[in-house]
Scaffold this motif. Sequence first.
Motif, mmCIF file in Angstrom:
data_model
loop_
_atom_site.group_PDB
_atom_site.id
_atom_site.type_symbol
_atom_site.label_atom_id
_atom_site.label_comp_id
_atom_site.label_asym_id
_atom_site.label_seq_id
_atom_site.Cartn_x
_atom_site.Cartn_y
_atom_site.Cartn_z
ATOM 1 N N LEU A 1 0.827 -1.204 0.000
ATOM 2 C CA LEU A 1 0.000 0.000 0.000
ATOM 3 C C LEU A 1 0.862 1.254 0.000
ATOM 4 N N VAL A 2 1.927 1.239 0.801
ATOM 5 C CA VAL A 2 2.841 2.382 0.834
ATOM 6 C C VAL A 2 3.550 2.533 -0.514
ATOM 7 N N ASN A 3 3.977 1.422 -1.093
ATOM 8 C CA ASN A 3 4.607 1.474 -2.414
ATOM 9 C C ASN A 3 3.663 2.085 -3.448
ATOM 10 N N TYR A 4 2.420 1.644 -3.407
ATOM 11 C CA TYR A 4 1.439 2.153 -4.371
ATOM 12 C C TYR A 4 1.213 3.652 -4.187
ATOM 13 N N GLY A 5 1.075 4.085 -2.936
ATOM 14 C CA GLY A 5 0.820 5.490 -2.669
ATOM 15 C C GLY A 5 1.983 6.386 -3.027
ATOM 16 N N THR A 6 3.172 6.005 -2.644
ATOM 17 C CA THR A 6 4.340 6.845 -2.906
ATOM 18 C C THR A 6 4.720 6.855 -4.378
ATOM 19 N N ASN A 7 4.382 5.803 -5.084
ATOM 20 C CA ASN A 7 4.705 5.763 -6.509
ATOM 21 C C ASN A 7 3.875 6.743 -7.308
ATOM 22 N N LYS A 8 2.778 7.231 -6.706
ATOM 23 C CA LYS A 8 1.926 8.207 -7.378
ATOM 24 C C LYS A 8 2.422 9.633 -7.196
ATOM 25 N N ILE A 9 3.419 9.819 -6.334
ATOM 26 C CA ILE A 9 3.947 11.163 -6.086
ATOM 27 C C ILE A 9 4.841 11.574 -7.247
ATOM 28 N N SER A 10 4.573 12.712 -7.839
ATOM 29 C CA SER A 10 5.364 13.210 -8.959
ATOM 30 C C SER A 10 6.041 14.506 -8.541
#
Length: 214
Positions: free
Chosen positions: A187-196
């Motif tokens: 979940l953390v990987n998914y959320g942080t991967n959306k940060i641009s």
Amino acid sequence: MAGGGFATSGGGEFEAKITPIVIISCIMAATGGLMFGYDVGVSGGVTSMHPFLKKFFPAVYRKTVLEAGLDSNYCKYDNQGLQLFTSSLYLAALTSTFFASYTTRTMGRRLTMLIAGFFFIAGVAFNAAAQNLAILIVGRILLGCGVGFANQAVPVFLSEIAPSRIRGALNILFQLNVTIGILFANLVNYGTNKISVDGVGDYLLVWLVSQHFS
């Protein structure tokens, strides 16, 4: 069995009471599995994040971003440093279990879990301060030692402290926490991967990734 019951001179056994302190102790001990699951689940996500690769594995970053012709993930991530980063935790965990078995037998389960906690803290500190691959690997090795010590002591501690009526339920908390840790990591990987971000924000993201996810 410690906590499971008390034998009498007549051969009977008194069932230990299920007290709040027993339940709380088992829940706290089982968090060793939470750390294990998080460390296992987070590696795959972090190693595919461009800011992390740009900071610590520029060769892999160039393959994944700049060389668009490489369609195979094997070609993109074929890097010895990246493989060492991923496998160092597991190699350290495997090696440390041999030492953890000795401390578990001679010094007790609780002290072994405390040692695991110190390894986890030290590993996080090194990864938070990492500015190059060498420091990052040292942090991963320390985290692996924490995993080895926790995996050695926690199941034994849970089995011994839990009353026999709920021993299975409390013992499975360790495995449950492993899967919950993997879930949180993804979940953390998914959320942080959306940060641009870029520039200063890009460096900040790399720092956060190395601190929390390595």
